[in-house]
Design an enzyme around this catalytic site. Structure first.
Site, PDB file in Angstrom:
ATOM      1  N   ASN A   8       0.865  -1.177   0.000  1.00  0.00           N
ATOM      2  CA  ASN A   8       0.000   0.000   0.000  1.00  0.00           C
ATOM      3  C   ASN A   8       0.905   1.232   0.000  1.00  0.00           C
ATOM      4  OD1 ASN A   8      -1.843   2.015   0.450  1.00  0.00           O
ATOM      5  ND2 ASN A   8      -2.386   1.379   2.533  1.00  0.00           N
ATOM      6  N   LYS A  10       0.130   4.265  -0.374  1.00  0.00           N
ATOM      7  CA  LYS A  10      -0.501   5.482   0.181  1.00  0.00           C
ATOM      8  C   LYS A  10      -0.241   6.675  -0.744  1.00  0.00           C
ATOM      9  CE  LYS A  10      -0.278   3.341   4.670  1.00  0.00           C
ATOM     10  NZ  LYS A  10      -0.361   3.496   6.121  1.00  0.00           N
ATOM     11  N   HIS A  89      -9.925   1.219   4.575  1.00  0.00           N
ATOM     12  CA  HIS A  89      -8.647   1.489   5.252  1.00  0.00           C
ATOM     13  C   HIS A  89      -8.874   2.529   6.355  1.00  0.00           C
ATOM     14  CE1 HIS A  89      -4.554   2.730   6.078  1.00  0.00           C
ATOM     15  NE2 HIS A  89      -4.190   1.570   5.557  1.00  0.00           N
ATOM     16  N   GLU A  91      -7.215   4.974   7.271  1.00  0.00           N
ATOM     17  CA  GLU A  91      -6.956   6.367   6.886  1.00  0.00           C
ATOM     18  C   GLU A  91      -8.120   6.939   6.088  1.00  0.00           C
ATOM     19  OE1 GLU A  91      -3.090   5.574   5.246  1.00  0.00           O
ATOM     20  OE2 GLU A  91      -2.325   5.251   7.273  1.00  0.00           O
ATOM     21  N   GLU A 155      -5.970  -4.711  10.570  1.00  0.00           N
ATOM     22  CA  GLU A 155      -4.975  -3.671  10.824  1.00  0.00           C
ATOM     23  C   GLU A 155      -5.360  -2.871  12.069  1.00  0.00           C
ATOM     24  OE1 GLU A 155      -2.662  -2.431   7.064  1.00  0.00           O
ATOM     25  OE2 GLU A 155      -4.545  -1.343   7.045  1.00  0.00           O
ATOM     26  N   GLY A 161       1.789   2.547  10.829  1.00  0.00           N
ATOM     27  CA  GLY A 161       2.745   3.633  10.669  1.00  0.00           C
ATOM     28  C   GLY A 161       3.401   4.100  11.960  1.00  0.00           C
ATOM     29  N   SER A 194       2.821  -1.702  10.601  1.00  0.00           N
ATOM     30  CA  SER A 194       4.258  -1.683  10.905  1.00  0.00           C
ATOM     31  C   SER A 194       4.962  -3.004  10.586  1.00  0.00           C
ATOM     32  CB  SER A 194       4.499  -1.277  12.367  1.00  0.00           C
ATOM     33  OG  SER A 194       4.024   0.037  12.591  1.00  0.00           O
TER      34      SER A 194
END
Ligand code: PGA
Length: 231
Positions: A8, A10, A89, A91, A155, A161, A194
């Site tokens: 991914n 991003k 996701h 985000e 996740e 992150g 991560s």
């Protein structure tokens, strides 16, 4: 069974040239690695540029077409040769205010157009995991029967992150919980948050997952290739 390793990217990288360099380096590095299926999810604008590995999109509209400025449809992605779409996701939930209801519409629209889904779920720090995952699964997959084309990515938001990856033990128990919540439905489950070249093999060998969703570490070709090689 092949492990599934998803990159991914991003909102990276910042130029076509860098996107091609990264993609070509990964393509070259994974070409003999038969034990994994690699899916690259770049920003929309690079999708038509990159050829030779399976592509996924990072999001999609649930609208088919029309006056929806800034959106990209499932049909457009399908037409470009994209096979997978990341939906839900954290985000997108956070910055685009996506709700389970929107995610459900996106999943249905993509399945209708013949796209495969990487459906992301995960709890935030301090939230009750079972409550959150149950609601995300029930509402996200409400009325969805074509589960063969869905992969769930677990996740935990606090692990994304942050460098604070979820322990193997906790991942294993979350995977068992997700399987319990899915009931009779058999769906592949990935872990994300991560992941790096050091911790990847632990997940792949000991956490009962079918693969990994990799963010930051997918932007360094060498590191990402090592992750794929650990499958
Ligand atoms: P990360 O991101 O690997 O940088 O934690 C994972 C993801 O958001 O999919």
């Amino acid at each position: 069974m092949k492990k599934i390793i998803v990159a991914n990217w991003k909102l990276n990288p910042s130029s076509q040239k860098e996107a091609e360099q990264l993609f070509d380096a990964v393509k070259e590095g994974v070409k003999d690695l038969e034990s994994a299926k690699v899916i690259i999810c770049p920003p929309y604008v690079y999708l038509s540029l990159l050829k030779g590995l399976t592509l996924g999109s990072q999001n999609v509209s649930y609208q088919e077409k029309g006056a929806f400025t800034g959106q990209v449809s499932a049909l457009m992605l399908k037409d470009l040769g994209v096979e997978y779409v990341i939906i839900g996701h954290s985000e997108a939930r956070q910055y685009l205010a996506e709700k389970n209801e929107d995610i459900n519409k996106k999943i249905k629209e993509c399945l209708e157009e013949g796209l495969k889904i990487i459906f992301c779920i995960g709890e935030q720090d301090g939230e009750d995991k079972e409550t959150v995952l149950k609601q995300q699964i029930e509402e996200g997959l409400d009325g969805v029967s074509d589960v063969e084309n869905i992969i769930v990515a677990y996740e935990p938001v606090w692990a994304i992150g942050t460098g604070k990856n979820c322990s193997i033990e906790e991942t294993k128990s979350s995977v068992a919980l997700i399987k319990k919540l899915l009931g009779q439905i058999s769906i592949k489950i990935l872990y994300g948050g991560s992941v790096n070249a050091e911790n990847a093999s632990g997940y792949l060998n000991e956490a009962d997952v079918d693969g990994l969703l990799v963010g930051g570490a997918s932007l360094k070709a060498e590191e990402f290739i090592k992750i794929v090689a650990s499958a």
